[in-house]
Design a protein around this motif. Structure first.
Motif, short mmCIF file in Angstrom:
data_model
loop_
_atom_site.label_atom_id
_atom_site.label_comp_id
_atom_site.label_asym_id
_atom_site.label_seq_id
_atom_site.Cartn_x
_atom_site.Cartn_y
_atom_site.Cartn_z
N ARG A 99 0.89 -1.15 -0.04
CA ARG A 99 -0.01 0.02 -0.03
C ARG A 99 0.68 1.31 0.16
NH1 ARG A 99 -3.58 -1.32 -2.57
NH2 ARG A 99 -4.76 0.66 -1.96
N TRP A 100 1.87 1.17 -0.94
CA TRP A 100 2.51 2.66 -1.02
C TRP A 100 1.77 3.64 -1.78
CZ3 TRP A 100 5.29 -1.48 -3.71
CH2 TRP A 100 6.56 -2.08 -2.70
N SER A 101 1.16 3.40 -2.84
CA SER A 101 0.36 4.70 -3.36
C SER A 101 -0.74 3.91 -4.32
CB SER A 101 1.07 5.66 -3.99
OG SER A 101 0.39 6.73 -4.68
N GLU A 102 -1.81 4.53 -4.52
CA GLU A 102 -2.83 4.31 -5.53
C GLU A 102 -2.24 4.32 -6.79
OE1 GLU A 102 -5.88 2.38 -5.79
OE2 GLU A 102 -5.16 2.15 -3.59
N ASP A 103 -1.43 5.47 -7.00
CA ASP A 103 -0.65 5.75 -8.31
C ASP A 103 -0.02 4.61 -9.02
OD1 ASP A 103 -1.64 8.34 -8.00
OD2 ASP A 103 0.42 9.12 -7.37
N MET A 104 0.59 3.69 -7.76
CA MET A 104 1.32 2.87 -8.57
C MET A 104 0.47 1.65 -9.34
SD MET A 104 4.50 1.79 -5.92
CE MET A 104 5.70 2.85 -5.55
N ASN A 105 -0.74 1.45 -8.76
CA ASN A 105 -1.84 0.46 -9.47
C ASN A 105 -2.27 1.00 -11.07
OD1 ASN A 105 -1.28 -1.37 -7.24
ND2 ASN A 105 -3.24 -1.00 -6.51
N ARG A 106 -1.68 2.17 -11.22
CA ARG A 106 -2.00 2.93 -12.38
C ARG A 106 -0.89 2.75 -13.39
NH1 ARG A 106 -5.43 5.75 -8.95
NH2 ARG A 106 -3.98 7.36 -8.67
N TYR A 107 0.36 2.41 -12.92
CA TYR A 107 1.64 2.54 -13.55
C TYR A 107 1.92 1.41 -14.33
CZ TYR A 107 6.59 2.63 -14.43
OH TYR A 107 7.84 2.56 -15.02
N GLY A 108 2.50 1.62 -15.70
CA GLY A 108 2.97 0.67 -16.43
C GLY A 108 1.73 -0.57 -16.61
N GLY A 109 2.38 -1.66 -16.39
CA GLY A 109 1.29 -2.82 -16.54
C GLY A 109 0.28 -3.38 -15.38
N CYS A 110 0.78 -2.55 -14.47
CA CYS A 110 -0.20 -3.08 -12.98
C CYS A 110 -1.79 -2.99 -13.21
CB CYS A 110 0.19 -2.13 -12.03
SG CYS A 110 1.95 -2.44 -11.52
#
Length: 115
Positions: A99-110
């Motif tokens: 749970r670092w940031s919701e932004d990470m789940n929108r990055y690249g292939g995530c």
């Protein structure tokens, strides 16, 4: 009074034992990702703090029977890569575990790893 001391001693012992059961990653300072930072560099630092990425980078998931709790893997999909972590018997996006940031789940292939 003696019973109270015994119970208190037991509770303190149980707490000390429980703290000793956590792995080295629990004792390390947690990494904090800054919004706008380089996600892949952050993932590299995170996996390095755990001893390095376990299964490398590929479009094929590692053989399930060889994977262990906490293993990491960069999955490649056509939209990009996403750091995965084996958690509670299945692969999850590392961000869903940490749970670092919701932004990470929108990055690249995530956003696409489960398609």
């Amino acid at each position: 009074m003696r019973q109270v001391l015994m119970v208190l001693t037991l509770l303190v012992s149980m707490q000390a034992y429980a703290q000793g059961q956590h792995g080295a990653t629990d004792k390390a300072e947690p990494l904090v990702w800054q919004s706008g930072g380089d996600v892949e560099m952050f993932w590299e630092a995170y996996t390095a703090s755990k001893g390095g990425i376990t299964w490398g980078r590929s479009d094929q998931y590692p053989e399930y029977s060889h994977v262990k709790e906490g293993d990491t893997f960069l999955v490649e999909v056509k939209q990009g890569v996403c750091l995965m972590e084996f958690f509670h018997s299945r692969w999850r996006r590392a961000n869903d575990v940490r749970r670092w940031s919701e932004d990470m789940n929108r990055y690249g292939g995530c956003p696409y790893v489960f398609d």
